[in-house]
Design an enzyme around this catalytic site. Sequence first.
Site, PDB file in Angstrom:
ATOM      1  N   CYS A  50       0.809  -1.216   0.000  1.00 35.90           N
ATOM      2  CA  CYS A  50       0.000   0.000   0.000  1.00 35.90           C
ATOM      3  C   CYS A  50       0.844   1.268   0.000  1.00 35.90           C
ATOM      4  CB  CYS A  50      -0.945   0.011   1.193  1.00 35.90           C
ATOM      5  SG  CYS A  50      -0.147  -0.227   2.782  1.00 35.90           S
ATOM      6  N   ARG A  52       4.292   1.309  -1.372  1.00 37.16           N
ATOM      7  CA  ARG A  52       5.444   1.253  -2.276  1.00 37.16           C
ATOM      8  C   ARG A  52       5.151   0.271  -3.405  1.00 37.16           C
ATOM      9  NH1 ARG A  52       9.872   0.878   0.361  1.00 37.16           N
ATOM     10  NH2 ARG A  52       8.965   0.940   2.438  1.00 37.16           N
ATOM     11  N   SER A 109       8.954   1.525   7.010  1.00 38.92           N
ATOM     12  CA  SER A 109       7.496   1.538   6.958  1.00 38.92           C
ATOM     13  C   SER A 109       6.950   2.760   7.672  1.00 38.92           C
ATOM     14  CB  SER A 109       6.932   0.272   7.618  1.00 38.92           C
ATOM     15  OG  SER A 109       7.348  -0.896   6.926  1.00 38.92           O
ATOM     16  N   GLU A 114       6.670  -2.558  11.279  1.00 34.47           N
ATOM     17  CA  GLU A 114       5.431  -3.086  10.692  1.00 34.47           C
ATOM     18  C   GLU A 114       5.527  -4.577  10.426  1.00 34.47           C
ATOM     19  OE1 GLU A 114       3.063  -3.070   6.482  1.00 34.47           O
ATOM     20  OE2 GLU A 114       4.711  -1.669   6.776  1.00 34.47           O
ATOM     21  N   ALA A 191     -11.993  -8.358   4.053  1.00 31.81           N
ATOM     22  CA  ALA A 191     -11.552  -9.314   5.069  1.00 31.81           C
ATOM     23  C   ALA A 191     -10.230  -9.960   4.685  1.00 31.81           C
ATOM     24  CB  ALA A 191     -12.623 -10.387   5.292  1.00 31.81           C
ATOM     25  N   GLY A 192      -9.387  -9.193   3.995  1.00 38.09           N
ATOM     26  CA  GLY A 192      -8.047  -9.675   3.692  1.00 38.09           C
ATOM     27  C   GLY A 192      -7.133  -9.475   4.883  1.00 38.09           C
ATOM     28  N   MET A 194      -5.263  -6.904   5.794  1.00 36.34           N
ATOM     29  CA  MET A 194      -5.460  -5.622   6.470  1.00 36.34           C
ATOM     30  C   MET A 194      -6.783  -5.610   7.234  1.00 36.34           C
ATOM     31  SD  MET A 194      -3.948  -2.565   6.818  1.00 36.34           S
ATOM     32  CE  MET A 194      -3.078  -2.043   5.322  1.00 36.34           C
ATOM     33  N   GLY A 195      -7.842  -6.100   6.602  1.00 40.61           N
ATOM     34  CA  GLY A 195      -9.134  -6.150   7.263  1.00 40.61           C
ATOM     35  C   GLY A 195      -9.108  -7.021   8.506  1.00 40.61           C
TER      36      GLY A 195
END
Length: 332
Positions: A50, A52, A109, A114, A191-192, A194-195
């Site tokens: 998200c 780079r 990050s 991260e 819901a990946g 990150m979710g």
Amino acid sequence: MSVVVVGIEQRQAPLDLLEQVAVAENALPKALGMLHDRANLSEAVVLSTCLRTEVYAVVERFHDGVAELQEFFAAIAGQPVEALADHLITRFDDDVADHLFTVASGLDSAVLGESEVLGQVRRAWEQARRERASGPVLSSLFRHAVETGKRVRSETAIARGITSLSNGAVAMAANRRAGGLAGARILVVGAGEMGEGVIRATASHDPAELVVANRTSARAAELVAALPAELGSRSRVGSMATVPEALAKADVVFTSVATTHPIVEMSVLESAVARRQPGDPLLVVDLGVPRNVEPAAADLAGVTLLDMDALRAAVEGALSGRQGEVAQARAI
């Protein structure tokens, strides 16, 4: 033969440009195929997160190879090379290893240390191997980078505190909303990875309700089932078709869907706002790159829209007071 990396990174490029060069996971085979067809590239790995997009490559002739990588970025951005020149960063030989190890360790990050980026580095390498784009040179480099990233997190204090973008996003939302997230009605769209991180992070804030909407309802149901029983009883699963209705009832919305176009259009938000109680504010945190929510929605009365630029700014001071941990991590 040289090893190079050409990329566009969060600190040197606006979010608009990062969106243009982002390569979705399902688009990686095509991107790697484009690189494989270049005359001067014998190996390549595409790392697109998200914040780079970078191409690591083994080039036969340095200048010609770099030019081909620049042309690749221009092609996926739909712009001439000259338009990207001020934002493209090129590293070569020893600097490539140093940079990749720094990235894998979470030292480059928005959130120091991260955790998600290590998995992203590993998956980028695995995808390149499956597509036969990565050979012995890059495989060795990425294997050592993953090993180093693991060591940094296990042998230093870099992994303490907030160490994921999803945790940072939830903390940012809690700070921006009066009263925090306790008792809030929260909608998570996507819901990946990150979710999932957002869902886990919200659990500790005791929201009144949690709705998880995803393209695949089974995945959303799996994440809801893993919640603590008390919150699980106040949670439910929705589909993408239910998002407009859920927007009208939510206090806080997090979106993190891999897409090439906004999934929450201005008209959808306008309709949701019109059905809300007067004076009922809506906080929207868009974690998508490309963005999931039309940027113009920030102008809607009663809506606060935060994107990855806002998150980056919110955690800009992450390195403050942690230089000792950074030095310790770099020593590994």
